[in-house]
Design a protein around this motif. Structure first.
Motif, short mmCIF file in Angstrom:
data_model
loop_
_atom_site.label_atom_id
_atom_site.label_comp_id
_atom_site.label_asym_id
_atom_site.label_seq_id
_atom_site.Cartn_x
_atom_site.Cartn_y
_atom_site.Cartn_z
N UNK A 83 49.66 -23.11 -3.13
CA UNK A 83 49.58 -22.63 -4.68
C UNK A 83 51.04 -21.89 -4.85
N UNK A 84 51.60 -22.39 -5.87
CA UNK A 84 53.05 -21.82 -6.12
C UNK A 84 53.34 -20.44 -5.98
N UNK A 85 52.51 -19.76 -6.82
CA UNK A 85 52.62 -18.23 -6.94
C UNK A 85 52.36 -17.43 -5.52
N UNK A 86 51.69 -18.14 -4.68
CA UNK A 86 51.34 -17.30 -3.44
C UNK A 86 52.26 -17.87 -2.33
N UNK A 87 52.73 -18.94 -2.69
CA UNK A 87 54.20 -19.62 -1.67
C UNK A 87 55.19 -18.59 -2.00
N UNK A 88 55.53 -18.23 -3.34
CA UNK A 88 56.49 -17.28 -3.57
C UNK A 88 56.36 -15.93 -2.89
N UNK A 89 55.09 -15.44 -3.09
CA UNK A 89 54.70 -14.25 -2.60
C UNK A 89 55.10 -14.24 -0.87
N UNK A 90 54.67 -15.47 -0.36
CA UNK A 90 54.77 -15.52 0.99
C UNK A 90 56.47 -15.34 1.64
N UNK A 91 57.17 -16.04 0.90
CA UNK A 91 58.70 -15.88 0.95
C UNK A 91 59.29 -14.45 0.78
N UNK A 92 58.79 -13.92 -0.42
CA UNK A 92 59.28 -12.43 -0.71
C UNK A 92 58.75 -11.46 0.38
N UNK A 93 57.52 -11.92 1.20
CA UNK A 93 57.12 -10.93 2.25
C UNK A 93 58.02 -11.03 3.51
N UNK A 94 58.88 -11.93 3.47
CA UNK A 94 59.62 -12.19 4.57
C UNK A 94 59.24 -13.17 5.55
N UNK A 95 58.52 -14.24 5.10
CA UNK A 95 58.08 -15.53 5.97
C UNK A 95 58.77 -16.56 5.67
N UNK A 96 60.10 -16.70 5.95
CA UNK A 96 60.74 -17.89 5.47
C UNK A 96 60.63 -18.94 6.63
N UNK A 97 60.41 -18.54 8.06
CA UNK A 97 60.32 -19.37 8.97
C UNK A 97 58.87 -19.84 9.17
N UNK A 98 58.09 -18.90 8.88
CA UNK A 98 56.36 -19.08 9.16
C UNK A 98 55.66 -20.12 8.06
N UNK A 99 56.41 -20.00 6.75
CA UNK A 99 56.00 -21.21 5.87
C UNK A 99 56.51 -22.54 6.18
N UNK A 100 55.64 -23.36 6.55
CA UNK A 100 56.27 -24.87 6.80
C UNK A 100 56.15 -25.79 6.02
N UNK A 101 54.93 -25.76 4.99
CA UNK A 101 54.51 -26.65 4.41
C UNK A 101 54.27 -26.10 2.97
N UNK A 102 54.61 -26.78 1.75
CA UNK A 102 54.43 -26.12 0.49
C UNK A 102 53.97 -27.40 -0.58
N UNK A 103 53.61 -27.20 -1.64
CA UNK A 103 53.38 -28.11 -2.88
C UNK A 103 54.83 -28.44 -3.37
N UNK A 104 54.72 -29.70 -4.18
CA UNK A 104 55.79 -30.04 -5.09
C UNK A 104 56.06 -29.21 -6.21
N UNK A 105 55.11 -28.31 -6.59
CA UNK A 105 55.26 -27.16 -7.55
C UNK A 105 55.75 -25.87 -7.05
N UNK A 106 55.84 -25.74 -5.86
CA UNK A 106 56.13 -24.42 -5.18
C UNK A 106 57.90 -24.27 -5.46
N UNK A 107 58.40 -24.12 -6.46
CA UNK A 107 59.75 -24.11 -6.71
C UNK A 107 60.31 -22.83 -6.61
#
Length: 267
Positions: free
Chosen positions: A26-50
């Motif tokens: 989910x794009x909005x939740x992807x952005x949240x994860x990055x803003x929580x500092x999980x740049x390394x832990x998030x390994x897969x996202x949708x094509x809409x997670x811009x």
């Protein structure tokens, strides 16, 4: 360490804690994860997670929110998948649940969005960061509600999300709640996302029409088309992300909605 959590659909999941291989669908939740500092832990996202765009290129794309590439997700061997009831396709989610821990959100108002931020914060071992985001969101929306009264904003509005057929954001949607929070009254009484003829709005004497930038990319030419049917309404293009992305985007939404209130205020 193993830890058990309950998602917002009542499903219990047990994960290796803290999770190190996260797929977000989910794009909005992807952005949240990055803003929580999980740049390394998030390994897969949708094509809409811009968002954020600088992270987009480096991550594996696993299809769209409604049409996931299940094999690609399998190849990533995630220890946690995070989705949403409305955004994702039930059959695909149920398939993934047989193989991986899947945590689902179910959000229809701002309060539920803030609860989700807290719960995802706990799920990924970022509770203090999540609490700080919620502090900013809560303070911002309290100010927006105060300003709605001060600026005498109480117009009726219809929020268009699709064309051919025209579809609107109705009751029991996150968009409806955000409209109400900034002082506007959604003229659409039906639940969810009904199809409605424009001419019907004429009889309702709708004062404002918002044309969202997503999921349908409304443009200036659509204002002209709709204005010819509804000559008395004020028609505006609005940023759909600011009305429909729950998660850390809500921090940016506060500033956007302040400016929108300025445009709508009775001076």
């Amino acid at each position: 360490m193993q830890k058990t959590f309950t998602d917002q659909l009542g499903n219990k999941i047990t994960i290796n804690y803290p999770p190190k291989r996260i797929v977000s669908i989910v794009p909005s939740q992807t952005e949240l994860l990055f803003d929580l500092g999980l740049a390394d832990e998030v390994i897969g996202i949708t094509k809409f997670c811009i968002h954020p765009i600088e992270k987009f290129a480096s991550k594996t794309k696993i299809g769209g929110t409604k049409k996931l590439l299940i094999e690609k997700i399998r190849d990533l061997k995630p220890d946690l998948i995070i989705g949403n009831k409305e955004e994702n396709t039930q059959s695909e989610v149920e398939l993934l649940m047989q193989e991986f821990p899947v945590w689902m959100s179910d959000i229809s108002n701002l309060e539920e969005a803030m609860l989700t931020i807290n719960q995802i914060g706990e799920l990924v071992d970022r509770a203090p960061e999540a609490a700080y985001l919620n502090h900013l969101i809560n303070a911002g929306f309290k100010d927006l509600q105060t300003l709605a009264v001060e600026k005498n904003i109480n117009q009726t509005v219809a929020y268009l999300i699709w064309k051919d057929p025209y579809m609107f954001a109705g009751k029991n949607t996150f968009i409806d709640d955000i409209l109400r929070k900034i002082g506007l009254n959604n003229i659409i009484q039906q639940s969810r996302y009904p199809e409605i003829e424009l001419s019907k709005l004429k009889t309702e004497n709708c004062q404002l029409i918002f044309l969202s930038s997503e999921p349908y990319p409304f443009k200036q030419k659509h204002i002209d088309e709709i204005q010819s049917v509804l000559p008395n309404a004020k028609i505006m293009l609005v940023d759909g992300e600011m009305f429909s992305w729950y998660g850390s985007r809500l921090v940016k939404a506060v500033n956007y909605l302040f400016h929108l209130q300025d445009d709508l205020g009775v001076h």
